[in-house]
Design an enzyme around this catalytic site. Structure first.
Site, PDB file in Angstrom:
ATOM      1  N   GLU A  62       0.841  -1.196   0.000  1.00 16.55           N
ATOM      2  CA  GLU A  62       0.000   0.000   0.000  1.00 16.55           C
ATOM      3  C   GLU A  62       0.879   1.250   0.000  1.00 16.55           C
ATOM      4  O   GLU A  62       1.824   1.355   0.786  1.00 16.55           O
ATOM      5  CB  GLU A  62      -0.900   0.002   1.232  1.00 16.55           C
ATOM      6  CG  GLU A  62      -1.735   1.256   1.399  1.00 16.55           C
ATOM      7  CD  GLU A  62      -2.434   1.332   2.746  1.00 16.55           C
ATOM      8  OE1 GLU A  62      -3.338   2.164   2.881  1.00 16.55           O
ATOM      9  OE2 GLU A  62      -2.069   0.554   3.653  1.00 16.55           O
ATOM     10  N   LYS A 119      -9.592   2.312  -3.053  1.00 15.63           N
ATOM     11  CA  LYS A 119     -10.056   1.869  -1.742  1.00 15.63           C
ATOM     12  C   LYS A 119     -11.474   2.374  -1.471  1.00 15.63           C
ATOM     13  O   LYS A 119     -11.770   3.555  -1.649  1.00 15.63           O
ATOM     14  CB  LYS A 119      -9.110   2.368  -0.643  1.00 15.63           C
ATOM     15  CG  LYS A 119      -9.408   1.784   0.733  1.00 15.63           C
ATOM     16  CD  LYS A 119      -8.373   2.236   1.751  1.00 15.63           C
ATOM     17  CE  LYS A 119      -8.636   1.598   3.108  1.00 15.63           C
ATOM     18  NZ  LYS A 119      -7.686   2.039   4.144  1.00 15.63           N
ATOM     19  N   CYS A 160      -5.296  -2.372   2.878  1.00 14.95           N
ATOM     20  CA  CYS A 160      -5.173  -2.244   4.331  1.00 14.95           C
ATOM     21  C   CYS A 160      -6.321  -2.964   5.043  1.00 14.95           C
ATOM     22  O   CYS A 160      -6.637  -4.101   4.735  1.00 14.95           O
ATOM     23  CB  CYS A 160      -5.079  -0.771   4.711  1.00 14.95           C
ATOM     24  SG  CYS A 160      -4.432  -0.488   6.383  1.00 14.95           S
TER      25      CYS A 160
END
Length: 338
Positions: free
Chosen positions: A104, A161, A213
């Site tokens: 990430e 995301k 994440c």
């Protein structure tokens, strides 16, 4: 793979309730409850022998790149060039493998500022029939930013995301607090979430279901693409949490997602723990923490669906409602007692 993490929680709760009932008020019904609980746990030892998904015939060679850049150095201007050079150096020997994954926000800069670097990496990867999948921040004209994963595949497929972290990627505060944060030179800009219906990223013959994440905490949210994806990917940066339990807990969470979907899960992180997890949730390989590392593995895309991938949390929720309804009816006083 059958009921997901909520179903496991329900089994634990029912087991505790049955044992407590047997201890406090021994009876035939309590004995039946304990017996039923034992059957559930015995079944738990037998169920792993069932194979819910099937491996494809062709293997995929993967390399997970872990740069191990300390969080307090990651975004310093002086760290930018060394970080770019490090990831290029770690990636160069891996060119020729099917899929190379960076963590990430591996690149400590915005997408448009490193376009020449990305173009060079893309050219080198395509020359060796490799795809590099990397995390990077991208901004837009509205002065917001997006946490993205980009595939350097000639098309630049991406994933944005969706499930943002409060007070990390967006600030659920009134406007006057946001103005104060701006005056105090504190971060105050909200990230822009991606659409809920983003498709998996195609790499060769495989479809990658990507999370960023702590999105992989939410198993039900992954079902939207896990049903179509043949391999799961999670890129993360647990460097925020230092040498605490968080990185180990996050790895356990990822193992649950792999088992629920019956898919390999490839986990690339900044400082660890990077890992290759098989469709049963078992760790095939993992990296050391806080050291630059490259994990190499051969994985296969998976076809078919587990019961959880098909039905999600609905069976658990409906059973929970049925239990509540049954208890409510049983405890309702009859007309004579009233």
């Amino acid at each position: 793979p059958i009921v997901g993490v909520l179903g496991i929680s329900l089994v634990v709760a029912l087991s505790a309730g049955a044992l407590l009932q047997a201890l406090r008020r021994p009876s035939v019904s309590a004995g039946i409850a304990v017996g039923a609980t034992l059957l559930l746990w015995v079944a738990g030892f037998w169920l792993p022998s069932i194979v819910w998904t099937q491996a494809r015939s062709q293997a995929v060679s993967v390399s997970l790149i872990q740069g191990a850049i300390p969080q307090d150095e990651k975004w310093l201007p002086a760290s930018r060039a060394p970080t770019l050079a490090l990831y290029a150096e770690l990636t160069r020997p891996e060119l020729g493998r099917d899929l190379i994954i960076w963590p990430e926000a591996a690149i400590p800069d915005l997408y448009h500022r490193v376009e020449p670097y990305l173009a060079r990496m893309e050219t080198a990867a395509r020359a060796e029939n490799s795809t590099v999948l990397l995390g990077i921040l991208r901004d837009d004209p509205d002065s917001t930013f997006q946490n993205t994963v980009v595939a350097l595949d000639g098309v630049r497929s991406d994933y944005i995301k969706r499930h943002l972290v409060p007070f990390g990627e967006y600030f659920p505060v009134p406007d006057f607090v946001r103005r104060w944060m701006r005056l105090m030179s504190l971060p105050y800009t909200d990230a822009e979430p991606g659409r809920a219906d983003q498709p998996p990223i195609r790499v060769g013959n495989e479809l990658l279901g990507v999370t960023i994440c702590y999105e992989d905490v939410f198993g039900a949210e992954q079902l939207a693409f896990a049903r179509d994806a043949s391999i799961l990917v999670n890129v993360s940066n647990d460097a925020w949490f230092g040498d605490s339990i968080a990185a180990h807990q996050h790895l356990q969470i990822a193992r649950l997602r792999a088992a629920e979907a019956g898919r390999y899960l490839l986990r690339a992180t900044n400082t660890g723990i990077s890992a290759v997890i098989d469709p049963r949730g078992e760790i095939v390989k993992q990296s050391p923490q806080f050291r630059a590392a490259v994990l190499r593995a051969e994985v296969t895309g998976m076809d078919g669906h587990t019961p959880y991938a098909r039905y999600g949390d609905w069976p658990t929720l409906l059973l929970s409602l049925a239990i509540v309804a049954a208890v409510t009816i049983r405890q309702r006083p009859n007309s004579r007692q009233s």
